[in-house]
Design an enzyme around this catalytic site. Structure first.
Site, PDB file in Angstrom:
ATOM      1  CD  GLU A   1      -7.206   6.577   5.696  1.00 38.39           C
ATOM      2  OE1 GLU A   1      -7.778   6.486   4.588  1.00 38.39           O
ATOM      3  OE2 GLU A   1      -6.091   7.127   5.838  1.00 38.39           O
TER       4      GLU A   1
ATOM      5  CG  ASP B   1      -1.445   5.681   3.227  1.00 36.49           C
ATOM      6  OD1 ASP B   1      -1.807   5.361   2.082  1.00 36.49           O
ATOM      7  OD2 ASP B   1      -2.218   6.194   4.064  1.00 36.49           O
ATOM      8  CG  ASP B   2       0.195   8.924   1.094  1.00 36.93           C
ATOM      9  OD1 ASP B   2       0.104   8.802  -0.128  1.00 36.93           O
ATOM     10  OD2 ASP B   2      -0.740   8.672   1.892  1.00 36.93           O
TER      11      ASP B   2
ATOM     12  CG  HIS C   1      -1.955   1.028   1.272  1.00 36.20           C
ATOM     13  ND1 HIS C   1      -3.312   0.742   1.332  1.00 36.20           N
ATOM     14  CD2 HIS C   1      -1.882   2.374   1.285  1.00 36.20           C
ATOM     15  CE1 HIS C   1      -4.003   1.863   1.370  1.00 36.20           C
ATOM     16  NE2 HIS C   1      -3.152   2.878   1.336  1.00 36.20           N
TER      17      HIS C   1
ATOM     18  CG  HIS D   1      -7.734   3.723   0.581  1.00 36.89           C
ATOM     19  ND1 HIS D   1      -7.172   3.235  -0.560  1.00 36.89           N
ATOM     20  CD2 HIS D   1      -6.752   4.444   1.208  1.00 36.89           C
ATOM     21  CE1 HIS D   1      -5.906   3.634  -0.631  1.00 36.89           C
ATOM     22  NE2 HIS D   1      -5.622   4.367   0.424  1.00 36.89           N
TER      23      HIS D   1
ATOM     24  CG  HIS E   1      -1.439   6.429  -2.081  1.00 38.65           C
ATOM     25  ND1 HIS E   1      -2.646   6.351  -2.714  1.00 38.65           N
ATOM     26  CD2 HIS E   1      -1.631   5.928  -0.838  1.00 38.65           C
ATOM     27  CE1 HIS E   1      -3.558   5.839  -1.888  1.00 38.65           C
ATOM     28  NE2 HIS E   1      -2.961   5.575  -0.735  1.00 38.65           N
TER      29      HIS E   1
END
Ligand code: ADE
Ligand code: ZN
Length: 327
Positions: A192, A270-271, A9, A189, A11
């Site tokens: 969350e 994630d980021d 996961h 997603h 991005h």
């Protein structure tokens, strides 16, 4: 020795180092507004603001060559953290505005960079096309058509990111059905920024096999049991959740309880630059918070490899590399 890691996961735009975005903005003489703090890191005040900053940063990425360079930079960082296999969320929304020909060019550039990173650092990358939820279901259909036309060895999955409180999962059913028919594997997603109902609706209406985050399933014990029984895999990103204020600390994060209840958890960033994290840091923080040892991390990496959307030969190679590190 650094443990080998599998990330499911990530991005691609969200992994852009801030210096890379600043450099590109300067090269192109574009003003992206005030998205950095005084130390040069991305600055935002909460999830919605994070999405705005993310989109502002992404606005400087306009050509396949930008994406080639971005992919090389991102995979170099991941490899430095011990990642041997990564699945990156790719967005035709940002890569050519959902125009199929432009998307093909962007994907080819990303793929060229991934092949170079694999030769250079041994890291393997696969892509998951991901519409942006708050751009709406009609754009998601166009995005799905881009995904269906380019499904293959590199592009293996279809997902859904963005603001979880905009639209319902069933609004994206057409896009997910098309992607499934094209042979793409599915994740979305959920759980969350919305509670357990969002996870239930996503499983029922989009028929995904993995959930991005999914951590708020912990609020409903029956759902936790269902996830465990059905072997639904959660792409858990603890550092992201803590940075965005979903949980006050790693110790308060539900990943440990979900794991104890038999849910298949995996670990991702994630980021990463947005959340001041790396896979190495996620491991360190979890080791400290829950006393997790190499055995736990080994199990998580294996679970991740088993849940990866790649072909079976690639999976075997990844599992072998994990095994030989344990030997
Ligand atoms: N896009 C990038 N990061 C995201 C996140 N944490 N949640 C939803 N959409 C995202
Ligand atoms: Zn995400």
């Amino acid at each position: 020795m650094m443990l080998p890691k599998v990330e499911l996961h990530l991005h691609l735009e969200g992994a852009a180092p801030p210096g890379f975005i600043r450099g590109l903005a300067k090269e192109k003489h574009v003003d992206i507004g005030r998205i950095f703090d005084e130390r040069g890191n991305y600055a935002f005040t909460g999830f919605r603001d994070f999405l705005k900053v993310y989109e502002a940063a992404t606005s400087v990425l306009t050509t396949p060559e930008d994406y080639r360079r971005l992919t090389l930079a991102v995979l170099e960082e991941s490899a430095a953290s011990g990642v041997i296999y990564t699945e990156a969320f790719l967005s035709p929304d940002f890569c050519g505005g959902r125009d199929l020909a432009a998307w093909r060019d962007h994907l080819a550039a990303i793929s060229e960079a991934a092949a170079e990173a694999e030769r250079r650092d041994g890291i393997v990358m696969r892509g998951i096309v991901t519409p942006v939820r708050h751009f709406g279901p009609e754009k998601a259909k166009e995005t799905a058509m881009c995904a269906c036309e380019t499904a293959g060895d590199r592009l293996v999955g279809f997902g859904l990111g963005g603001d979880e409180n905009i639209c319902k999962p069933r609004d994206f059913a057409w896009a997910f059905d098309a992607a499934r028919e094209a042979g793409l594997r599915l994740t979305a997603h959920a759980g969350e920024w919305a509670g357990p109902e969002s996870v239930r609706d996503t499983l029922r209406d989009l028929r995904v096999e993995r959930i991005g985050h999914g951590v708020r399933a912990i609020e409903d014990p029956a759902l936790v049991d269902e996830l465990a029984e059905r072997g639904i895999v959660l792409e858990v990103c603890p550092g992201s959740n803590v940075a965005l204020g979903l949980y006050p600390s790693f110790r308060a994060h539900p990943i440990h309880r979900l794991r104890e209840r038999g849910v298949k958890v995996t670990l991702s960033t994630d980021d990463p630059p947005f959340f001041h994290t790396t896979m190495e840091r996620e491991y360190a923080m979890l080791a400290e918070a829950f006393d997790w040892d190499e055995g736990v991390f080994g199990t998580i990496a294996r679970t991740s490899a088993e849940a990866a959307f790649c072909d079976e030969d690639t999976r075997k190679t990844i599992l072998k590399r994990l095994e030989s590190a344990n030997a």
